[in-house]
Write an enzyme that holds these catalytic residues in place. Structure first.
Site, PDB file in Angstrom:
ATOM      1  N   ASP A 148      -1.148   5.143   7.886  1.00 26.24           N
ATOM      2  CA  ASP A 148      -1.167   4.978   6.430  1.00 26.24           C
ATOM      3  C   ASP A 148      -1.534   6.305   5.777  1.00 26.24           C
ATOM      4  O   ASP A 148      -2.493   6.976   6.199  1.00 26.24           O
ATOM      5  CB  ASP A 148      -2.161   3.894   6.007  1.00 26.24           C
ATOM      6  CG  ASP A 148      -1.558   2.484   6.115  1.00 26.24           C
ATOM      7  OD1 ASP A 148      -0.474   2.344   6.724  1.00 26.24           O
ATOM      8  OD2 ASP A 148      -2.185   1.539   5.611  1.00 26.24           O
ATOM      9  N   ARG A 199       7.859  -1.970   6.552  1.00 20.57           N
ATOM     10  CA  ARG A 199       7.240  -0.695   6.191  1.00 20.57           C
ATOM     11  C   ARG A 199       7.601   0.414   7.179  1.00 20.57           C
ATOM     12  O   ARG A 199       6.754   0.912   7.908  1.00 20.57           O
ATOM     13  CB  ARG A 199       5.714  -0.821   6.059  1.00 20.57           C
ATOM     14  CG  ARG A 199       5.264  -1.807   5.013  1.00 20.57           C
ATOM     15  CD  ARG A 199       3.767  -1.747   4.763  1.00 20.57           C
ATOM     16  NE  ARG A 199       3.375  -2.678   3.711  1.00 20.57           N
ATOM     17  CZ  ARG A 199       2.124  -2.853   3.291  1.00 20.57           C
ATOM     18  NH1 ARG A 199       1.144  -2.159   3.837  1.00 20.57           N
ATOM     19  NH2 ARG A 199       1.861  -3.716   2.324  1.00 20.57           N
TER      20      ARG A 199
END
Length: 331
Positions: A148, A199
């Site tokens: 992330d 994602r």
């Protein structure tokens, strides 16, 4: 094989430094520091990975042991570090690496698996981290993300990584209130997203260049453009499983704007297999996407093909390769 990047980076120990393609190309890691040898699989203490990463001076960190390092808490990496797993097989589990307010980090040839707890990512890059290169890592099964990138972290390259057995694989851009994430720039190339659910990545605000990646059998979508993001998808392979929608758009309102909007995706030379549907929003949105040549002059890319798929099966993730020798200084 001639068109694969990074032919020279294993010629000597420090050949990785400054050799990334894309936005992370300036990262030198621990080039200007001594070698630090990890001699124990302990979570902390003398000779541990955590001890080397917390030190403030530059280090080129290598491993004299193989095995599993169980992290009881996030392992924070300070600036000017290379964590070089070549020559051993190191798996991090329990928690992950945290790149917080640091610069010039190279992470190479590690495995990440089984991270547990709220907000636990394999590699968490926030806030204000920059000049980062993540190469040849295998990541799977974390409770939050695998990688992330949020909170104004930028100038990052992720290359030759393998992602599997996971839901929310990679988030770039924190949420619509973090308008500072407009600075984010990330390159992702020659990675293999193998059956991960979504994602690959999902992007808010930032600029992302995707090239020569292989994404297959996703569970919701492959790539998502949310608020103000710009994604340049170039010569990637998207092979659908049951879900066919490749590109998704989520509409959100930036904290300083009146209207909600999604992001933009430009697809150039991508290969869509097994009924994968691009589902691109065409028109003005596509024209808003940056071109990578505005930021860096060259990158190594080939047309998507079965042979590229075969190569990415082999060359992504942790590799059983020797640790290169230090290059002796010449007088």
């Amino acid at each position: 094989m001639a068109s694969l990047p990074y032919a020279e980076v294993d010629s000597s120990l420090r050949s990785l430094a400054g050799r990334a393609e894309g936005f992370g190309r300036l990262s030198v890691g621990g080039l200007y520091g001594p070698v630090y040898c990890v001699t124990t699989l302990s979570d902390d203490g003398p000779g541990s990975l955590r001890e080397g990463c917390r030190r403030k001076e530059p280090f080129w960190i290598v491993f004299e042991v193989s095995g599993v390092i169980h992290l009881s808490s996030y392992l924070s990496v300070s600036s000017y570090k290379t964590i070089d797993g070549r020559g051993q097989r190191i798996k991090l589990t329990g928690k992950g690496l945290r790149l917080k307010e640091c610069e010039h980090i190279i992470i190479c040839n590690l495995e990440f698996e089984g991270g547990r707890g709220h907000d636990v990512d394999g590699i968490q890059i926030k806030p204000n981290a920059r000049h980062i290169w993540i190469d040849r890592c295998s990541l799977r099964d974390y409770d939050d993300g695998l990688i992330d990138i949020t909170r104004q972290s930028t100038d990052i390259t992720i290359s030759r990584c393998y992602f599997t057995r996971h839901d929310k694989t990679m988030l770039i851009g924190a949420d619509p209130s973090h308008i500072g994430d407009r600075c984010i720039r990330v390159t992702i190339h020659h990675c293999f997203f193998d059956g991960t659910r979504q994602r690959h990545p999902r992007v808010r605000f930032g600029k992302v260049h995707l090239y020569n990646n292989y994404t297959r059998n996703w569970g919701i979508y492959a790539v998502c453009a949310s608020v103000e993001s710009q994604i340049y998808s170039q010569c990637n392979i998207y092979e659908a499983g049951q879900k066919k929608k490749t590109f998704e758009y989520y509409t959100e309102k930036a904290a300083d704007m009146e209207e909600a909007k999604s992001g933009s995706i430009r697809s150039e030379g991508d290969l869509f297999l097994n009924g994968a549907q691009a589902c691109l929003l065409t028109g003005a949105s596509e024209e808003c996407v940056f071109h990578p040549s505005e930021f860096y002059p060259t990158w190594t890319m080939e047309a998507p093909s079965d042979s590229l798929k075969d190569i990415l099966h082999i060359c992504t993730g942790w590799q059983s390769i020797p640790r290169p020798a230090e290059q002796k200084a010449t007088a």
